[in-house]
Design a protein around this motif. Structure first.
Motif, mmCIF file in Angstrom:
data_model
loop_
_atom_site.group_PDB
_atom_site.id
_atom_site.type_symbol
_atom_site.label_atom_id
_atom_site.label_comp_id
_atom_site.label_asym_id
_atom_site.label_seq_id
_atom_site.Cartn_x
_atom_site.Cartn_y
_atom_site.Cartn_z
ATOM 1 N N GLY A 164 0.787 -1.216 0.000
ATOM 2 C CA GLY A 164 0.000 0.000 0.000
ATOM 3 C C GLY A 164 0.821 1.269 0.000
ATOM 4 O O GLY A 164 0.264 2.367 0.071
ATOM 5 N N GLU A 200 2.333 2.418 2.388
ATOM 6 C CA GLU A 200 1.771 3.061 3.574
ATOM 7 C C GLU A 200 2.847 3.561 4.540
ATOM 8 O O GLU A 200 3.801 2.836 4.854
ATOM 9 C CB GLU A 200 0.842 2.091 4.303
ATOM 10 C CG GLU A 200 0.069 2.727 5.444
ATOM 11 C CD GLU A 200 -1.081 1.849 5.937
ATOM 12 O OE1 GLU A 200 -1.794 2.301 6.850
ATOM 13 O OE2 GLU A 200 -1.266 0.736 5.408
ATOM 14 N N PRO A 234 -3.275 4.890 5.188
ATOM 15 C CA PRO A 234 -3.539 4.334 3.859
ATOM 16 C C PRO A 234 -3.739 5.407 2.787
ATOM 17 O O PRO A 234 -4.188 6.515 3.076
ATOM 18 C CB PRO A 234 -4.820 3.510 4.071
ATOM 19 C CG PRO A 234 -5.462 4.107 5.274
ATOM 20 C CD PRO A 234 -4.347 4.596 6.144
ATOM 21 N N HIS A 244 -4.529 0.494 -1.272
ATOM 22 C CA HIS A 244 -3.899 0.248 0.036
ATOM 23 C C HIS A 244 -3.630 -1.230 0.295
ATOM 24 O O HIS A 244 -2.908 -1.573 1.239
ATOM 25 C CB HIS A 244 -4.739 0.839 1.166
ATOM 26 C CG HIS A 244 -6.163 0.372 1.182
ATOM 27 N ND1 HIS A 244 -6.545 -0.817 1.750
ATOM 28 C CD2 HIS A 244 -7.298 0.940 0.688
ATOM 29 C CE1 HIS A 244 -7.860 -0.973 1.617
ATOM 30 N NE2 HIS A 244 -8.344 0.073 0.978
#
Length: 292
Positions: free
Chosen positions: A18, A20, A45, A75
């Protein structure tokens, strides 16, 4: 896989899943929410190709029905590493056979992280790989520790806006997952400040869809904290889970949001929709900065 970029006393940790952001620390203070299943299992995310909810997770694109989950699918994708340096990281994800079942376009998304002293810049590059116009929404959903210092409480903190705002947030009907455009959930009247209270989130997210500010700071009583600048985004969501008294707050720049009560399911006509012509690319930027 996780990668760390750093400079001086600042460090950021990013997951290839993702793309992230997992951590942003300065002077050993953690500012990004550290996942906890009791409250929220994400940290920051990236939302694509839709932000929040579609009506019953369905939409119409070019006359066909598609099912896209809340906040899209980016994500959950594994990104490839395009470049890694001590102070920067470039990640890439592209369409697959599975994404085309949910979203019919060919695309490439690059996420670029750059760390500087007391600052983290995140760029989102979206490229249309089709020979036709592509429509999408995009957003960023970072959670910030609140409090981030010991012996403080959530309600010791405030939000400081870049400009004075006179606006209201419409209500997100949690049962319908649809925005009631005429129902006033929260109001600001000629002020650039919100002193945080958990009760503000009893009816879910505050959707600032008419906002002038392009920077908001989360600050404690001593004026220390973190700011998020979002020059390329039109909206801002502010959220902490209702009724849980969670020790974090999300400040979410959005282009697009939940479906509104007056909207049809036609994706290209939804509020905040973005478009790219054939082979076109667009860049969006967010800057996190430590405020002292």
């Amino acid at each position: 896989m996780q990668y760390e970029i750093k400079i001086a006393s600042c460090r950021a940790l990013i997951d290839t899943r993702g793309a992230e952001l997992l951590s942003f620390k300065a002077d050993k203070i953690e500012y990004i929410w550290q996942r906890d299943e009791r409250y929220w299992t994400d940290s920051a995310p990236i939302l694509f190709p839709n932000v929040c909810d579609l009506r019953k997770d369905k939409t119409i694109i070019e006359g066909q029905e598609y099912r896209i989950p809340r906040h899209g699918f980016l994500h959950d994708m594994e990104f490839s590493v395009e470049d890694v340096q001590p102070q920067s990281l470039v990640l890439k994800a592209s369409h697959t056979e599975e994404t085309r079942k949910m979203f019919p376009y060919a695309f490439a998304v690059h996420i670029v992280y750059k760390i500087r002293d007391q600052e983290l810049e995140i760029e989102f590059h979206v490229r249309n790989m089709e020979r036709k116009t592509m429509y999408y929404q995009i957003g960023f959903h970072p959670g910030f520790c609140c409090p981030f210092e010991q012996n403080e409480e959530f309600e010791d903190y405030r939000l400081q806006f870049q400009r004075k705002e006179t606006t209201f947030t419409p209500l997100l009907n949690d049962a319908m997952r649809e925005i009631e455009s005429k129902t006033r959930n929260f109001e600001m009247k000629d002020t650039d400040r919100i002193d945080l209270k958990y009760s503000y989130f009893d009816r879910d997210v505050l959707v600032f869809d008419k906002i002038q500010s392009r920077k908001v700071s989360l600050l404690n009583k001593n004026g220390r904290g973190i700011s998020i600048a979002f020059p390329d985004f039109e909206m801002l969501g502010i959220w902490t889970p209702a009724g849980k008294r969670a020790p974090f707050l999300c400040l979410e720049p959005w282009n697009g949001t939940c479906v509104y009560d007056y909207e049809s399911d036609d994706f290209v006509r939804m509020r905040g929709i973005q478009k790219l012509l054939e082979s076109e690319e667009k860049r969006y930027c967010v800057i996190l900065r430590i405020e002292k």
